[in-house]
Enzyme design. Structure first.
Site, PDB file in Angstrom:
ATOM      1  N   GLY A 172       0.813  -1.208   0.000  1.00 15.60           N
ATOM      2  CA  GLY A 172       0.000   0.000   0.000  1.00 15.60           C
ATOM      3  C   GLY A 172       0.846   1.257   0.000  1.00 15.60           C
ATOM      4  O   GLY A 172       1.903   1.339  -0.634  1.00 15.60           O
ATOM      5  N   GLY A 173       0.397   2.246   0.775  1.00 10.95           N
ATOM      6  CA  GLY A 173       1.101   3.518   0.826  1.00 10.95           C
ATOM      7  C   GLY A 173       2.526   3.399   1.320  1.00 10.95           C
ATOM      8  O   GLY A 173       3.382   4.233   0.995  1.00 10.95           O
ATOM      9  N   GLY A 406      19.284  10.330 -33.843  1.00  9.62           N
ATOM     10  CA  GLY A 406      19.027  10.997 -32.569  1.00  9.62           C
ATOM     11  C   GLY A 406      19.599  10.236 -31.390  1.00  9.62           C
ATOM     12  O   GLY A 406      19.916  10.812 -30.352  1.00  9.62           O
ATOM     13  N   ALA A 407      19.774   8.919 -31.556  1.00  9.43           N
ATOM     14  CA  ALA A 407      20.330   8.111 -30.478  1.00  9.43           C
ATOM     15  C   ALA A 407      21.801   8.465 -30.245  1.00  9.43           C
ATOM     16  O   ALA A 407      22.302   8.340 -29.131  1.00  9.43           O
ATOM     17  CB  ALA A 407      20.183   6.629 -30.803  1.00  9.43           C
TER      18      ALA A 407
END
Length: 516
Positions: A172-173, A406-407
């Site tokens: 959970g939290g 772009g890599a």
């Protein structure tokens, strides 16, 4: 006048009681499972005799739902400071034998007070998570406690290193405090981490899922990427933490623990033998790293997640470095959504803690595919561009082979702020690979050739020589030098020494807006 013996006896009794925690029976059951107690974990972690406890006598303040009759030694969390390899570290360890290690108001206050102390003293914080979650009897106070811990995690982020160890349940939290730290280490057995358990998933979605599928160390390490390292057991987790801290500074205004030594600038001929004869063959990047780093000692981070990129810590001629390397043996070394996230996070961690970054490049591009495009590869790939461009630490790049499109930029080219860029003669720096480029640029010639295949090969070689040669990039001042592989360790080591004094000031602003 001597102190009253009764007072000393009372102190001894209280300390002895605290050491027994939830009782000898519960401790015995943990030992049967191969698990340590909360105190044993810290005693294993700290240099012998250096642990100084904070809040041993703290008690819960809830007087409802029968809690007034319960004794919870040190409110279920052992806190304190000590030395790890002679360096001060703050740590807390939740005790599952005391009310399931549940978090209440005092439990949270002890953790927050320790984090405040670490903040002011400038020392790392290590948290061992082993808790059943919020203490239900304390209601909103326990939720408030979690919120306060989260706030401190964020306050300390980028100030002192934070390491979370998942050594039991973390549900959970409670899972969000570890998620806010720099590094997560999880034991492979007896530990789980999740937001919603199998029953909740079944009720909400109709899906049947076992904890092993999404909450185990194996699942987090290889599928979700939520954790960084898997430990065999509690002892191994503490050892991994100590090893990790050996590469990190105590805080963001300190230098990493470099081990300066006389530079050895001799060649390593074995690196020449590692490079495959054909660019179509995969390069064993781990073998390259093994030759580059001191004693082959590479501490890999997230080794089982997004394996097409390799990240981790090492020393090169004594200088602590973070290494980011393409792995052409997995997915040809392309960058995809997960590898972009993995690398960007690691780059930013190195930058926060003043650790120089060494990038080893062998990348054909970003991963093509509909799933990648729909999944947001543009946004995720941009994280790497942002992380490298924003980093002000020394950045040394070694282009080993392919560096396309772009890599090429995303792997810290000179345009992204690399301080020095070296390339092997085998490097290919271009908008795209030679074969694809040749088919576009020389389509007519290939179509009219008697042997299109042979003509393509011929034109590919011509393209490499004219457009993707490392010497062309060097001629345009995009590369510091073209070196033979055997010279790599010496070149990188010298570059690191020459950039340690780097000072890079940026425009005043709150912070950049990384594409998350």
């Amino acid at each position: 006048m001597a102190i009253n013996p009764k007072l000393l006896e009372e102190l001894k009794e209280r300390r002895a009681k605290a050491r027994k925690a939830g009782g000898e029976g519960k401790l015995a059951k943990r030992h049967e499972k191969g698990m340590m107690s909360a105190r044993e974990r810290l005693e294993t972690f700290f240099d012998e005799g250096t642990f100084q406890e904070f809040g041993m006598h703290a008690e819960h303040s809830c007087h409802r739902f029968g809690m007034e009759k319960k004794e919870l030694p040190y409110d279920g969390v052992v806190c304190g400071t000590g030395l790890v390899d002679s360096r001060p570290v703050a740590a807390y360890s939740q005790d599952f034998t005391v009310s399931g290690g549940s978090l209440g108001r005092i439990h949270a206050k002890k953790i927050c007070d320790l984090m405040d102390f670490a903040h002011e003293a400038g020392m790392p914080v290590v948290g061992v998570n082993d808790s059943g979650g919020a203490r239900i009897q304390e209601g909103v106070d326990s939720l408030s406690g979690y919120g306060q811990v989260f706030f401190k995690n964020v306050l300390l982020s980028g100030v002192v290193p934070q390491v979370a160890i998942i050594a039991g349940p973390c549900a959970g939290g409670a899972a969000y405090s570890p998620a806010l730290t720099d590094f997560l280490i999880m034991t492979k057995d007896n530990a789980n981490m999740f937001i919603c358990g199998p029953d909740v998933i079944k009720a909400a979605t109709g899906e049947s899922a076992e904890l092993e599928q999404f909450a185990s160390a194996a699942a987090h390490a290889s599928i979700s990427g939520n954790i960084h390292l898997v430990a065999d057991d509690d002892k191994h987790a503490m050892e991994l933490t100590a090893k990790l801290l050996s590469f990190l500074p105590s805080n963001n205004i300190s230098d990493p623990p470099h081990e300066f030594q006389n530079l050895d600038l001799s060649d390593d001929p074995e690196l020449n033998e590692i490079v495959p004869a054909s660019s179509k063959e995969a390069l064993d990047t781990m073998a390259v790293i093994d030759r580059l780093v001191d004693d082959g000692d590479f501490f890999e981070i997230m080794p089982d997640f997004a394996r097409n990129i390799i990240v981790g810590f090492a020393r090169i001629e004594g200088i602590v470095v973070g290494i980011v390397a393409n792995n052409s043996m997995v997915k040809a070394g392309t960058l995809d959504i997960d590898s972009s996230d993995k690398a960007a996070r690691f780059i930013r961690t190195c930058n926060v803690y003043n650790i120089p970054i060494v990038s080893l490049v062998d990348i054909p591009g970003f991963m093509p595919g509909l799933a990648q495009e729909q999944g947001g590869i543009i946004r995720h790939g941009a994280k790497m561009l942002f992380a490298y461009a924003a980093a002000t630490v020394p950045k040394i790049t070694l282009i080993m082979r392919k560096a396309y499109g772009g890599a090429y930029l995303a792997m810290c080219s000179s345009d992204l702020g690399a301080d020095m860029v070296f390339a092997w003669p085998t490097a290919e720096i271009a908008v795209m690979g030679a074969e694809g480029a040749a088919k576009i640029l020389y389509r007519k010639e290939i179509q009219e050739a008697e042997d299109p295949k042979a003509k393509t090969a011929e034109l590919c070689e011509a393209y490499r020589e004219e457009f993707s040669s490392p010497y062309q990039a060097a001629a345009n001042a995009m590369i510091t030098d073209v070196i033979e592989p055997a010279q790599s360790r010496a070149a990188v080591a010298l570059a690191l020494r020459n950039t340690l004094s780097k000072r890079d000031t940026r425009p005043p602003k709150k912070h950049g807006n990384i594409p998350l």
